[in-house]
Design a protein around this motif. Sequence first.
Motif, PDB file in Angstrom:
ATOM      1  N   ALA A  78      49.292  39.193  29.406  1.00  0.00           N
ATOM      2  CA  ALA A  78      48.628  40.475  29.151  1.00  0.00           C
ATOM      3  C   ALA A  78      49.456  41.334  28.198  1.00  0.00           C
ATOM      4  O   ALA A  78      48.912  41.977  27.284  1.00  0.00           O
ATOM      5  CB  ALA A  78      48.391  41.214  30.470  1.00  0.00           C
ATOM      6  N   LEU A  79      50.775  41.364  28.393  1.00  0.00           N
ATOM      7  CA  LEU A  79      51.645  42.104  27.485  1.00  0.00           C
ATOM      8  C   LEU A  79      51.525  41.572  26.057  1.00  0.00           C
ATOM      9  O   LEU A  79      51.488  42.350  25.087  1.00  0.00           O
ATOM     10  CB  LEU A  79      53.103  42.007  27.946  1.00  0.00           C
ATOM     11  N   THR A  80      51.463  40.256  25.927  1.00  0.00           N
ATOM     12  CA  THR A  80      51.343  39.645  24.604  1.00  0.00           C
ATOM     13  C   THR A  80      50.071  40.100  23.904  1.00  0.00           C
ATOM     14  O   THR A  80      50.086  40.407  22.698  1.00  0.00           O
ATOM     15  CB  THR A  80      51.351  38.112  24.726  1.00  0.00           C
ATOM     16  N   TYR A  81      48.954  40.145  24.641  1.00  0.00           N
ATOM     17  CA  TYR A  81      47.687  40.551  24.046  1.00  0.00           C
ATOM     18  C   TYR A  81      47.789  41.955  23.437  1.00  0.00           C
ATOM     19  O   TYR A  81      47.254  42.208  22.358  1.00  0.00           O
ATOM     20  CB  TYR A  81      46.569  40.549  25.092  1.00  0.00           C
ATOM     21  N   ILE A  82      48.485  42.854  24.135  1.00  0.00           N
ATOM     22  CA  ILE A  82      48.587  44.239  23.663  1.00  0.00           C
ATOM     23  C   ILE A  82      49.670  44.375  22.593  1.00  0.00           C
ATOM     24  O   ILE A  82      49.488  45.087  21.601  1.00  0.00           O
ATOM     25  CB  ILE A  82      48.880  45.189  24.838  1.00  0.00           C
ATOM     26  N   ARG A  83      50.800  43.710  22.796  1.00  0.00           N
ATOM     27  CA  ARG A  83      51.900  43.817  21.828  1.00  0.00           C
ATOM     28  C   ARG A  83      51.484  43.368  20.436  1.00  0.00           C
ATOM     29  O   ARG A  83      51.949  43.920  19.433  1.00  0.00           O
ATOM     30  CB  ARG A  83      53.097  42.980  22.309  1.00  0.00           C
ATOM     31  N   LYS A  84      50.613  42.374  20.345  1.00  0.00           N
ATOM     32  CA  LYS A  84      50.206  41.843  19.046  1.00  0.00           C
ATOM     33  C   LYS A  84      48.924  42.482  18.515  1.00  0.00           C
ATOM     34  O   LYS A  84      48.439  42.130  17.441  1.00  0.00           O
ATOM     35  CB  LYS A  84      50.040  40.318  19.134  1.00  0.00           C
ATOM     36  N   SER A  85      48.386  43.428  19.262  1.00  0.00           N
ATOM     37  CA  SER A  85      47.146  44.085  18.864  1.00  0.00           C
ATOM     38  C   SER A  85      47.407  45.216  17.870  1.00  0.00           C
ATOM     39  O   SER A  85      48.497  45.792  17.818  1.00  0.00           O
ATOM     40  CB  SER A  85      46.445  44.646  20.107  1.00  0.00           C
ATOM     41  N   ASP A  86      46.367  45.563  17.107  1.00  0.00           N
ATOM     42  CA  ASP A  86      46.412  46.723  16.221  1.00  0.00           C
ATOM     43  C   ASP A  86      45.768  47.945  16.864  1.00  0.00           C
ATOM     44  O   ASP A  86      45.637  48.990  16.215  1.00  0.00           O
ATOM     45  CB  ASP A  86      45.691  46.406  14.898  1.00  0.00           C
ATOM     46  N   ASN A  87      45.365  47.810  18.132  1.00  0.00           N
ATOM     47  CA  ASN A  87      44.702  48.910  18.837  1.00  0.00           C
ATOM     48  C   ASN A  87      45.749  49.941  19.258  1.00  0.00           C
ATOM     49  O   ASN A  87      46.554  49.698  20.159  1.00  0.00           O
ATOM     50  CB  ASN A  87      43.959  48.347  20.060  1.00  0.00           C
ATOM     51  N   SER A  88      45.743  51.103  18.624  1.00  0.00           N
ATOM     52  CA  SER A  88      46.766  52.126  18.880  1.00  0.00           C
ATOM     53  C   SER A  88      46.666  52.701  20.288  1.00  0.00           C
ATOM     54  O   SER A  88      47.693  53.029  20.899  1.00  0.00           O
ATOM     55  CB  SER A  88      46.664  53.244  17.839  1.00  0.00           C
ATOM     56  N   TYR A  89      45.450  52.805  20.827  1.00  0.00           N
ATOM     57  CA  TYR A  89      45.306  53.344  22.185  1.00  0.00           C
ATOM     58  C   TYR A  89      45.988  52.424  23.193  1.00  0.00           C
ATOM     59  O   TYR A  89      46.772  52.878  24.032  1.00  0.00           O
ATOM     60  CB  TYR A  89      43.830  53.510  22.551  1.00  0.00           C
ATOM     61  N   LEU A  90      45.707  51.140  23.108  1.00  0.00           N
ATOM     62  CA  LEU A  90      46.288  50.190  24.056  1.00  0.00           C
ATOM     63  C   LEU A  90      47.810  50.142  23.905  1.00  0.00           C
ATOM     64  O   LEU A  90      48.536  50.081  24.900  1.00  0.00           O
ATOM     65  CB  LEU A  90      45.695  48.798  23.843  1.00  0.00           C
TER      66      LEU A  90
END
Length: 351
Positions: A78-90
Motif C-alpha cells: 500500500a505504501l508503494t502504491y502511494i509513494r510512486k503516485s502523482d496524486n498530491s492528496y494521497l
Amino acid sequence: MTEVLDDLLQNELKPLVRKIDADAFYPRDFLLKLGTKGFLSSNGLSEQEVLAREVNLVEQIAKVCMTTAFNLWCHLAALTYIRKSDNSYLKQELLPLLENGKLLGGTGLSNPMKYYAGLEPLHLSAERAEGGYIISGQLPSVSNLGESHWFGVIASVGKKQRIMAFVPCNTEGLKLKEKQEYLGLNGSATFACGFNDVFIPDHFVITDNADEYVEKIRPAFVFYQIPLGIGVTAASIVSIEKVCNKQGGCNQFLGIQNEELIEELAPLREQLYQLVHAEDLTRHWKELLQLRLNAVHLTSKAVHACMLHQGSAGYLHKSDPSRRLRESYFFVNLTPTVKHLAKMLQGGNQI
C-alpha cells in the motif's frame, strides 16, 4: 534501531505468535507500533535506503511470525502504491499517516496481477461519475484490512481503460466478510470485499492509467515478498540446529542437513540485498521473478526438512515447525503463485 526492533520482536510479538496462529488474532497494535517507532518513514531517505530497511524488517519479523510479516508486506505494498503516485492528496494527507503508525493499508491487487498475466478476468468495474468513479464487483480475498484501513484496487472502465484507486474500508457500499477457514495465516485480517456502487472521489484515484502504473509498482510488490521466505527458512535452520544431537544424533542420517540449507540461503539472500541498490528495479524484473521462485522452493525444502529433524515434537499442531510448514504453503500460493511465476518466466513480459 536494531535494539528497538529486537525489543519489539522479543517482548511484543513473540508472546502473541501462538495466539495469532491458533486463534486468528490480528496483531494490529504491533503493526502500528512499527510506524510510531519510525521503521516506515521515508522522509529524507532515498528509495534504495527505504527498500533496504523495509526488506530487512520483513525478514526479521518473518523469522518470528510470517503472518505478521505478511501483514507488513500488505502495508508496504500500500505504501508503494502511494509513494510512486502523482496524486498530491494521497502523498501529502495519507502517506504520512500510513508511515507514522496512524493508519494501516492492504493491497487488493491479487486479482489484477493475475489479470495482467492472463490468468483471470478483472473482478471490478468502474463508471465515470461527477467528481470520481463508481466501482462495483467482488474481490474474493484482501488481507490486512479493518475498520480504519485503506487498500488499493484496480477496476476496468469499459474495455480499454483501467484505473487504480485507494479505498477506505469504511466507505459506503463496501461490504467486508472476514475469512478464517485457511490452513494458516488466519490472523491476517483477510476479507472478501463486495463493492456495491462504491463512489471513489477523484482525490482517491492513484492513476487513470493502471496498465502503465502496474509496471512501476510490480517490482516492489514482488521484492517485499522474498524476505518472507528468507525469514522462515532462517528460522527453520535454527530449529534444526537445536535438535541435531537428540536421539543419539540420528538426524545426521537424514537426506537434508543444515549445511545444505545454509549454503543455498546465503547466495539467495545476498542477491536480494544486492538488488536493493539497483537504480531501476523494473530492469531486473525477470531476475526478481526467478529470485521469488527460488525463495519459494528453498522455503518449502527447509520447512519440510525441519519437520523431519524435529520428529514427533514437530507434529504437534501448535509447534513452531508445524506453523512454519503451514506458513510455507501460504507462501507457495501468495500472488504471484508458483504457477503464476512459472508462466511469467516462460511466457513473455506480462505480470
